[in-house]
Design a protein around this motif. Sequence first.
Motif, short mmCIF file in Angstrom:
data_model
loop_
_atom_site.label_atom_id
_atom_site.label_comp_id
_atom_site.label_asym_id
_atom_site.label_seq_id
_atom_site.Cartn_x
_atom_site.Cartn_y
_atom_site.Cartn_z
N ILE A 1 1.05 -5.96 5.36
CA ILE A 1 1.77 -6.88 4.47
C ILE A 1 0.95 -7.12 3.20
O ILE A 1 1.49 -7.07 2.09
CB ILE A 1 2.07 -8.21 5.19
N VAL A 2 -0.34 -7.36 3.36
CA VAL A 2 -1.21 -7.57 2.19
C VAL A 2 -1.19 -6.34 1.29
O VAL A 2 -1.04 -6.45 0.07
CB VAL A 2 -2.66 -7.90 2.63
N ALA A 3 -1.33 -5.16 1.87
CA ALA A 3 -1.33 -3.92 1.08
C ALA A 3 0.01 -3.71 0.38
O ALA A 3 0.05 -3.30 -0.78
CB ALA A 3 -1.64 -2.73 1.99
N ALA A 4 1.10 -3.99 1.08
CA ALA A 4 2.44 -3.80 0.48
C ALA A 4 2.66 -4.76 -0.68
O ALA A 4 3.21 -4.37 -1.72
CB ALA A 4 3.51 -3.99 1.55
N ILE A 5 2.24 -6.00 -0.54
CA ILE A 5 2.38 -6.97 -1.62
C ILE A 5 1.53 -6.54 -2.82
O ILE A 5 1.98 -6.60 -3.96
CB ILE A 5 2.00 -8.38 -1.15
N ALA A 6 0.30 -6.10 -2.55
CA ALA A 6 -0.56 -5.64 -3.64
C ALA A 6 0.05 -4.43 -4.35
O ALA A 6 0.06 -4.36 -5.58
CB ALA A 6 -1.94 -5.29 -3.10
N GLU A 7 0.59 -3.49 -3.57
CA GLU A 7 1.22 -2.31 -4.15
C GLU A 7 2.44 -2.70 -5.00
O GLU A 7 2.59 -2.24 -6.13
CB GLU A 7 1.65 -1.36 -3.04
N ALA A 8 3.29 -3.55 -4.46
CA ALA A 8 4.52 -3.93 -5.16
C ALA A 8 4.25 -4.70 -6.45
O ALA A 8 5.05 -4.65 -7.37
CB ALA A 8 5.40 -4.75 -4.23
N ASN A 9 3.10 -5.39 -6.50
CA ASN A 9 2.78 -6.21 -7.67
C ASN A 9 1.64 -5.65 -8.52
O ASN A 9 1.13 -6.33 -9.40
CB ASN A 9 2.46 -7.63 -7.22
N LEU B 1 -0.45 -7.51 9.56
CA LEU B 1 -0.88 -8.41 8.49
C LEU B 1 -1.58 -7.66 7.36
O LEU B 1 -1.34 -7.94 6.18
CB LEU B 1 -1.79 -9.51 9.06
N ASP B 2 -2.47 -6.72 7.70
CA ASP B 2 -3.12 -5.92 6.66
C ASP B 2 -2.09 -5.12 5.88
O ASP B 2 -2.20 -4.95 4.66
CB ASP B 2 -4.16 -4.97 7.26
N ALA C 1 -13.55 -6.78 2.52
CA ALA C 1 -14.68 -6.01 3.03
C ALA C 1 -14.19 -4.97 4.04
O ALA C 1 -14.99 -4.21 4.57
CB ALA C 1 -15.69 -6.94 3.68
N LYS C 2 -12.90 -4.93 4.30
CA LYS C 2 -12.32 -4.02 5.29
C LYS C 2 -11.78 -2.76 4.59
O LYS C 2 -10.60 -2.47 4.64
CB LYS C 2 -11.20 -4.73 6.04
N GLU C 3 -12.67 -2.02 3.97
CA GLU C 3 -12.30 -0.86 3.18
C GLU C 3 -11.46 0.15 3.97
O GLU C 3 -10.49 0.69 3.47
CB GLU C 3 -13.55 -0.18 2.63
N LYS C 4 -11.81 0.39 5.23
CA LYS C 4 -11.10 1.40 6.02
C LYS C 4 -9.63 1.02 6.25
O LYS C 4 -8.79 1.89 6.40
CB LYS C 4 -11.79 1.65 7.35
N ASP C 5 -9.33 -0.28 6.23
CA ASP C 5 -7.95 -0.71 6.45
C ASP C 5 -7.10 -0.63 5.20
O ASP C 5 -5.88 -0.78 5.26
CB ASP C 5 -7.93 -2.15 6.98
N PHE C 6 -7.73 -0.42 4.06
CA PHE C 6 -7.02 -0.37 2.79
C PHE C 6 -7.41 0.87 1.99
O PHE C 6 -7.59 0.82 0.78
CB PHE C 6 -7.31 -1.64 1.97
N ARG D 1 4.35 2.01 4.94
CA ARG D 1 2.96 1.99 5.37
C ARG D 1 2.85 1.91 6.89
O ARG D 1 2.01 2.57 7.49
CB ARG D 1 2.23 0.81 4.74
N MET D 2 3.70 1.11 7.52
CA MET D 2 3.69 1.01 8.98
C MET D 2 4.06 2.36 9.61
O MET D 2 3.42 2.81 10.55
CB MET D 2 4.66 -0.08 9.46
N ALA D 3 5.08 3.02 9.06
CA ALA D 3 5.53 4.31 9.59
C ALA D 3 4.46 5.38 9.40
O ALA D 3 4.23 6.20 10.29
CB ALA D 3 6.84 4.73 8.92
N GLU D 4 3.77 5.37 8.25
CA GLU D 4 2.72 6.36 8.01
C GLU D 4 1.59 6.21 9.02
O GLU D 4 1.08 7.21 9.54
CB GLU D 4 2.16 6.20 6.59
#
Length: 67
Positions: A34-42, A31-32, A49-54, A17-20
């Motif tokens: 990390i949250v996205a990666a944890i959600a994806e992995a699990n 930090l965003d 409320a930060k839709e554009k970041d996810f 995700r960081m490389a993309e």
Amino acid sequence: MSGGGGLAGEGEPWARRMAEGTAKGKPRSALDTIVAAIAEANNCIVVTAKEKDFSDIEIVDPLPAQT
């Protein structure tokens, strides 16, 4: 110390995700990401409320839409 700890590959969703983001010229917040990666992995949904970041994972926006 070696021996089947199971941690190999744990950081791959985060690193990808960081490389993309960097490749697109839009670096992502660590930090965003990390949250996205944890959600994806699990296989979880992110509540934010930060839709554009996810934009590339499933989210639920807890705030009412502004009209």
